[in-house]
Scaffold this motif. Structure first.
Motif, PDB file in Angstrom:
ATOM      1  N   HIS A 306       0.703  -1.462  -0.174  1.00 30.23           N
ATOM      2  CA  HIS A 306      -0.401  -0.034   0.180  1.00 30.23           C
ATOM      3  C   HIS A 306       1.119   1.183   0.179  1.00 30.23           C
ATOM      4  CE1 HIS A 306      -4.036  -2.992   1.838  1.00 30.23           C
ATOM      5  NE2 HIS A 306      -2.864  -2.786   0.516  1.00 30.23           N
ATOM      6  N   TRP A 310       0.806   4.271  -2.363  1.00 30.00           N
ATOM      7  CA  TRP A 310       1.120   5.246  -2.641  1.00 30.00           C
ATOM      8  C   TRP A 310       2.280   6.708  -2.998  1.00 30.00           C
ATOM      9  CZ3 TRP A 310       3.840   8.899   0.577  1.00 30.00           C
ATOM     10  CH2 TRP A 310       3.316  10.040   0.634  1.00 30.00           C
ATOM     11  N   MET A 409       6.254   5.938   3.382  1.00 26.42           N
ATOM     12  CA  MET A 409       5.966   6.749   2.977  1.00 26.42           C
ATOM     13  C   MET A 409       6.731   7.456   2.772  1.00 26.42           C
ATOM     14  SD  MET A 409       2.037   6.200   3.997  1.00 26.42           S
ATOM     15  CE  MET A 409       1.059   7.812   4.700  1.00 26.42           C
ATOM     16  N   GLN A 476      -3.863   9.861  -3.539  1.00 26.77           N
ATOM     17  CA  GLN A 476      -3.027   9.269  -2.542  1.00 26.77           C
ATOM     18  C   GLN A 476      -4.298   8.137  -1.306  1.00 26.77           C
ATOM     19  OE1 GLN A 476      -0.121  11.926  -2.269  1.00 26.77           O
ATOM     20  NE2 GLN A 476       1.213  10.469  -2.450  1.00 26.77           N
ATOM     21  N   SER A 477      -5.411   9.134  -1.861  1.00 21.51           N
ATOM     22  CA  SER A 477      -6.257   8.436  -0.714  1.00 21.51           C
ATOM     23  C   SER A 477      -6.131   6.989  -0.683  1.00 21.51           C
ATOM     24  CB  SER A 477      -7.431   8.819  -0.094  1.00 21.51           C
ATOM     25  OG  SER A 477      -7.379  10.653   0.309  1.00 21.51           O
ATOM     26  N   LEU A 480      -4.599   4.659   1.113  1.00 21.57           N
ATOM     27  CA  LEU A 480      -5.213   4.489   2.412  1.00 21.57           C
ATOM     28  C   LEU A 480      -6.436   3.885   2.917  1.00 21.57           C
ATOM     29  CD1 LEU A 480      -4.717   8.683   3.187  1.00 21.57           C
ATOM     30  CD2 LEU A 480      -2.706   6.553   3.490  1.00 21.57           C
ATOM     31  N   PRO A 572       0.192  16.096  -0.200  1.00 25.78           N
ATOM     32  CA  PRO A 572      -0.188  14.147   0.646  1.00 25.78           C
ATOM     33  C   PRO A 572       0.856  13.953   1.852  1.00 25.78           C
ATOM     34  CG  PRO A 572       2.560  15.191  -0.929  1.00 25.78           C
ATOM     35  CD  PRO A 572       1.586  15.929  -1.060  1.00 25.78           C
ATOM     36  N   SER A 575      -2.044  12.472   4.347  1.00 23.47           N
ATOM     37  CA  SER A 575      -1.682  11.172   4.392  1.00 23.47           C
ATOM     38  C   SER A 575      -1.271  10.766   5.334  1.00 23.47           C
ATOM     39  CB  SER A 575      -1.343  10.238   3.430  1.00 23.47           C
ATOM     40  OG  SER A 575      -1.430  10.860   2.178  1.00 23.47           O
TER      41      SER A 575
END
Ligand code: M6R
Length: 610
Positions: A306, A310, A409, A476-477, A480, A572, A575
Motif C-alpha cells: 500500500h 501511495w 511513506m 493517494q487516499s 490509505l 500528500p 495522508s
C-alpha cells in the motif's frame, strides 16, 4: 512467523530460553516447545497454544541443571497447530532434535525414502522429516556437522534450523537458507536466534548468517562454515545500538498503540539528515551513487505494498519516472518483463518477507538494479539489495504494521523529491511547502493523536458490530483506503473492503444498506468534489458515511453523512494524519470486540514462507 532461540552457556538454559521466546511472541505462533540435555538425556517439552501452557508443564519438572538448549514458537504451515506438530522434533533414531522455521519443499519424497529405511514419524510436519534426514546421515557419518550439512543438501526449500544432540550436550548447530538467523556473542555464552530481541538483554554483539552457512556454538566458541564444503567463513561482528526498551510497551496497553503514538517521532527520525531546509531539497545519501531510474517497479506485500501504491503518484508526478507497483507473490511467478534500466524497488518492514525477497532475487538474476527500503538492519533484503534505505523507525513489534508504513511513506516521498531535482516537475514553491509541512508534521500529529483515539473509540463502539464496511478514497487516499480495510480485517476479523471511490458504482455499491458503513477519505484536494459525489451515491442508498476530512469545508451537509475532522496539511502530507486515524479506528474496534490486538489469529509478523 516461527521464532527460534538456542543457547549454550553457563546459566540455566530453560528459563533463559522461555524468556527469549516471550520476546519473539510478536512474530505470531500457535504452539511452542523447548529441548535440552540434562543428566545425559535429551528432553523435549512442547505445548499447544500460548507459552503459558508450556511454562506450566516445565514448572512441574526439574530443569535447572541444563545450560544448553533451544526453543521454538511455531506458526503452523504443515500440520495443525497441535502438540504433536509443535517443535522441537526428535529423530526416531539417534538422540537429536531440531527446531525449524520455513518449509522443506521436498519433504514428501524424503519422507518416503526414510519410511523405506524404517524411520518412524509421529507428526505431520516437514521438520520431523529433516530431523530424521540428519539422523540418517549421522548413521554413516561420524561428525554431526557433516551429517547436518549432508542432510541440508538433500532438503530443498527455505529454512532456519537449529540442532541439539545428546552426544554433544554443550553444542548447538544452526543453518539458514532464505529465513533469518543470527548469532549473539556473549562472554562464556553464545546464542542463536531468529531475531535480535530474543537475546538482547545478554549481548549486543551479533553475527548475521547468510544463506548456505552453518554455525556451531558452545559456551566459549562460535564458528561459521560454508554449507557446500564446510570451510570456515570470516564473519563480521555487528553491534546493536538500540535497546530492549525500544522493543517494549513503555506503559501502553498494546505494542500497536505504542507504535501508533510513536509516529510523530518516526517521521522526524526518518527525515533526519535527508532534507535541506535552506535549499528546499531532499537528498538521500544512499541514492548518491545511483543514476535516476528510467522506470521504477515497486514490489512489496501487504501494508508495504500500500505504501508503494501511495508513492507511485509522487514518482510519476514529481520525479516523472514511469512507475508500476506489484504484489510480490504475483510478480515472482509471472515471468514479468523488465525493461533495460528499469529499477526494482522492494519495500519491506522486516526485510525477510519470502515473496518480496524472491522477487528481488528474480530481478537481480535478470540484471535489474535493486533498491530496497527496509526497517530491519541486517535483514536479507537489506543485504541483497544493491542499495538500501533504512526507514529508521525502530523495532515494530505489533503484527499489524503502523509506524513502518508512515516511515516508508516518508522515505518514498523524499526519494521522489530527490529524483525530482533531475528532470522532475516539482517546483521550488511546492518543495518549500512540502518540506515546511513535513517539519511541522510531528508536532501536528502529536497534538491530534489523543483526540483521534477517543473519536476512534466512539466510532468503533458504534460500528464494530456491522456486517461489513467500506473504506473509500481516490488518488493517494485510495491506498490509505486499502490499508484502513486491511487493518480492520486483520485485527477485528470484520469484513472490510478498500475501494477506489469511483469504482463503487461498478458493482460493490450493491452491498450498501443501513448496516454497511463507509469510511470516506476526503482530504481537501483536487479530487474533493469527485469523492464527495461518490459519498452522495452511498448516502442515497442509506449507507452510513463517515468522511475523514479537513475543516472548514462547505458542501458536506449530505443527509446520512457525518464528518471526522483532521487538521489540514499540504498535499500528500494529509495522508500522514489520516493514516493514524484509520489505524486507531481498527485498534479501537479490535479492543472493543476483545480481540488479541498485537497478535491477531492466523497472522505472523514476518512472513518468511510463501
Ligand atoms: O515485513 P514486510 O513489510 O515485508 O511485510 C509485508 C506484510 O506481511 C505486512 O505489511 C502485513 O501486511 C502487515 N503486518 C499488516 O499489518
Amino acid at each position: 512467523m516461527c521464532g527460534i532461540i538456542g543457547y549454550s552457556g553457563h546459566r540455566p538454559a530453560v528459563p533463559l530460553i522461555i524468556e527469549g521466546l516471550h520476546r519473539l511472541e510478536y512474530r505470531g505462533y500457535d504452539s511452542s516447545g523447548v529441548c535440552f540435555v540434562q543428566n545425559k538425556e535429551l528432553k523435549v517439552v512442547r505445548a499447544e497454544g500460548k507459552l503459558k501452557l508450556l511454562e506450566d508443564k516445565l514448572a512441574r519438572m526439574e530443569v535447572s541443571l541444563a545450560t544448553t538448549g533451544m526453543g521454538h514458537t511455531r506458526w503452523a504451515t504443515h500440520g495443525a497447530p497441535t502438540e504433536d506438530n509443535a517443535h522441537p522434533h526428535r529423530s526416531s533414531r539417534g538422540d537429536l532434535a531440531i527446531v525449524h522455521n520455513g518449509i522443506i519443499e521436498n519433504y514428501q519424497e524424503c519422507k518416503a525414502e526414510l519410511l523405506a529405511k524404517g524411520f518412524e514419524f509421529s507428526s505431520q510436519t516437514d521438520t520431523e522429516v529433516l530431523a530424521n534426514l540428519i539422523a540418517d546421515e549421522h548413521s554413516s557419518e561420524t561428525s554431526l556437522l557433516k551429517a547436518f550439512a549432508s542432510a541440508l543438501e538433500r532438503a530443498r526449500g527455505a529454512y532456519a534450523v537449529a540442532l541439539l544432540s545428546r552426544q554433544e550436550p554443550d553444542t548447538v548447530y544452526a543453518a539458514r537458507q532464505s529465513a533469518p538467523l543470527l548469532l549473539g556473542l556473549g562472554s562464556g555464552e553464545n546464542f542463536i536466534a531468529s531475531d535480535i530481541p530474543a537475546f538482547l538483554p545478554y549481548t549486543r554483539d551479533v553475527v548475521f548468517l547468510e544463506d548456505g552457512e552453518i554455525a556451531r556454538i558452545t559456551p566459549t566458541s562460535w564458528e561459521v562454515f560454508s554449507l557446500a564444503d564446510l570451510k570456515p567463513m570470516e564473519k563480521k561482528i555487528s553491534r546493536i545500538e538500540w535497546d530492549l526498551q525500544a522493543a517494549q510497551k513503555g506503559g501502553y496497553k498494546h505494542f500497536m498503540l505504542k507504535e501508533i503514538f510513536e509516529q510523530p517521532m518516526t517521521i522526524s527520525d526518518c527525515a533526519a539528515g535527508r532534507v535541506s531546509m535552506s535549499r528546499f531539497e531532499a537528498h538521500l545519501p544512499e541514492l548518491e551513487a545511483i543514476a535516476k531510474p528510467s522506470r521504477l517497479r515497486i514490489v512489496a506485500c501487504g501494508t508495504s505494498y500500500h505504501a508503494g501504491i501511495w508513492a507511485q503518484i509522487l514518482f510519476e508526478n514529481w520525479a516523472r519516472i514511469p512507475t508500476t507497483v506489484e504484489i510480490a507473490s504475483e510478480f515472482r511467478y509471472r515471468n514479468a518483463l523488465l525493461s533495460p534500466g528499469e529499477t526494482l524497488l522492494v519495500v519491506s518492514q522486516s526485510g525477510e518477507t519470502a515473496d518480496t525477497l524472491a522477487a528481488l532475487r528474480i530481478a537481480k538474476e535478470r540484471g535489474s538494479p535493486i533498491l530496497g527500503i527496509c526497517n530491519v538492519i541486517g535483514s536479507s533484503i537489506s543485504r541483497e539489495a544493491d542499495a538500501i534505505i533504512f526507514t529508521q523507525a525502530g523495532p515494530e513489534i505489533s503484527v499489524a504494521s503502523t509506524k513502518a508504513m508512515t516511515a516508508q511513506m516518508t522515505v518514498l516521498m523524499l526519494m521522489a523529491m530527490h529524483w525530482s531535482k533531475n528532470g522532475g516537475s516539482l517546483n521550488r514553491d511546492e518543495a518549500r511547502l512540502i518540506l515546511n509541512g513535513l517539519s511541522d508534521l510531528p508536532a501536528k500529529l502529536s497534538g491530534i493523536l489523543p483526540t483521534l483515539k477517543s473519536e476512534a473509540a466512539t466510532l468503533a463502539a458504534r460500528f464494530a458490530s456491522s456486517k461489513g464496511m467500506f473504506f473509500l478514497g481516490r488518488g493517494q487516499s485510495y491506498p490509505l483506503a486499502l490499508e484502513g480495510a486491511l487493518k480492520v480485517k486483520e485485527l477485528s476479523y470484520i469484513h472490510a473492503e478498500g475501494y477506489a471511490s469511483g469504482e463503487m458504482k461498478h458493482g460493490p455499491i450493491a452491498l450498501i444498506d443501513q448496516d454497511f458503513p463507509s469510511f470516506v477519505l476526503l482530504p481537501n484536494d483536487d479530487l474533493f468534489a469527485k469523492t464527495r459525489s461518490n459519498m452522495e451515491e452511498v448516502a442515497a442508498r442509506k449507507g452510513p458515511v463517515i468522511a475523514l476530512t479537513n475543516p472548514p469545508k462547505s458542501g458536506l451537509d449530505i443527509k446520512g453523512c457525518e464528518t471526522w475532522l483532521m487538521p489540514e496539511a499540504f498535499g500528500p502530507l494529509n495522508s500522514f494524519l489520516m493514516l493514524p486515524a484509520l489505524q486507531l479506528f481498527s485498534y479501537e474496534a479490535a479492543a472493543y470486540l476483545g480481540k488479541d490486538v498485537d497478535q491477531p489469529r492466523n497472522l505472523a509478523k514476518s512472513v518468511t514462507v510463501e
